[in-house]
Design an enzyme around this catalytic site. Structure first.
Site, short mmCIF file in Angstrom:
data_model
loop_
_atom_site.label_atom_id
_atom_site.label_comp_id
_atom_site.label_asym_id
_atom_site.label_seq_id
_atom_site.Cartn_x
_atom_site.Cartn_y
_atom_site.Cartn_z
N GLY A 15 -29.52 13.77 118.85
CA GLY A 15 -29.21 12.41 118.43
C GLY A 15 -27.80 12.20 117.92
N MET A 93 -34.39 12.21 127.73
CA MET A 93 -34.44 13.05 128.93
C MET A 93 -35.71 12.80 129.75
SD MET A 93 -31.55 14.36 128.60
CE MET A 93 -31.53 15.56 129.93
N ASN A 110 -27.44 2.83 128.98
CA ASN A 110 -27.44 4.30 128.97
C ASN A 110 -26.01 4.79 128.90
OD1 ASN A 110 -28.61 6.95 129.28
ND2 ASN A 110 -27.81 6.97 131.36
N HIS A 112 -23.69 8.22 130.03
CA HIS A 112 -23.75 9.39 130.92
C HIS A 112 -22.45 10.17 130.80
CE1 HIS A 112 -25.11 11.76 134.32
NE2 HIS A 112 -23.89 11.65 134.83
N SER A 139 -19.48 7.40 130.62
CA SER A 139 -19.69 6.04 131.10
C SER A 139 -20.89 5.42 130.39
CB SER A 139 -19.97 6.03 132.61
OG SER A 139 -19.01 6.77 133.34
N ASP A 148 -28.64 6.71 137.21
CA ASP A 148 -27.22 6.72 136.84
C ASP A 148 -26.38 5.82 137.75
OD1 ASP A 148 -27.80 8.57 134.83
OD2 ASP A 148 -27.43 10.29 136.13
#
Length: 216
Positions: A15, A93, A110, A112, A139, A148
């Protein structure tokens, strides 16, 4: 002051991006309010970070469900009980089902650890070195059904050094992740960022395919 944007953060591990978000939106005058942190793993350290910040921390163990769709349906129910305007993936995940992604279309972000569309999936730092990339980074993107592959919001770019290892790259990329994720969440929470018909939009203008670029 305008009402704060309720945010639910999904995690599976330590985290560190969650902590960056907590630190950024700790004050009452910030546009975002993290109202809950949910993990699919009971041992995720990020749950302790949430508790320390006085944020609701909940566990939904994916192993207790018969398949991805059943888990995602229960996850939707749990998330929606907190009435969020935004759902943030921070090291969650799990590959999300199409039904989950559609349910949160336009309000699911999200981060990445690569300069998308390069190096989707895992082991991005090793792959950047193997490809002899001159630049690497991270990103933030809206989540769509393509893994993604959703519209890019912001990317932070770092130069790859001749002596970099996957570990050193990861460390430097993490620093940038902790900068750009709160930035993107703040844009959304303040009404500046949204998903339009043709991609991400900031302040009413379409962002380029690369998203907003930040070079370090």
């Amino acid at each position: 002051m305008a009402a704060q944007c309720n945010v639910v953060v999904l995690i599976s591990g330590s985290g560190s991006n969650l902590q960056a978000l907590i630190d950024s939106f700790r004050d009452a005058d910030q546009p975002a309010r993290i109202c809950a942190v949910i993990s699919n793993r009971a041992d995720a350290y990020g749950l302790e970070r949430a508790k320390a910040a006085g944020i609701a921390a909940e566990v939904l163990d994916h192993k207790a469900f018969d398949g991805r769709e059943a888990f995602d349906a229960a996850l939707i129910e749990l998330i929606d009980s907190h009435d969020p305007q935004l759902v943030v993936l921070a090291g969650f995940m799990r590959i999300l089902s199409p039904a989950f992604v559609r349910h949160y279309q336009g309000r699911l972000l999200n981060i990445h650890p690569s300069l998308l569309p390069k190096h989707k999936g895992l082991h991005t730092h090793q792959r950047a070195l193997e490809a002899a990339d001159a630049e690497h980074g991270c990103s933030v993107h809206f989540v769509t059904e393509e893994l993604d592959g959703g519209p890019l919001v912001v990317q932070a770019i770092i130069p790859v050094q001749s002596d970099d290892t996957p570990e050193s790259l990861a460390q430097r990329v993490h620093v940038q992740e902790h900068r750009i994720y709160p930035l993107a969440v703040g844009w959304f929470a303040s009404g500046r960022l949204r998903l339009g018909d043709h991609g991400a939009m900031l302040d009413g203008q379409s962002l380029p395919a690369t998203g907003h670029l930040i070079r370090t």
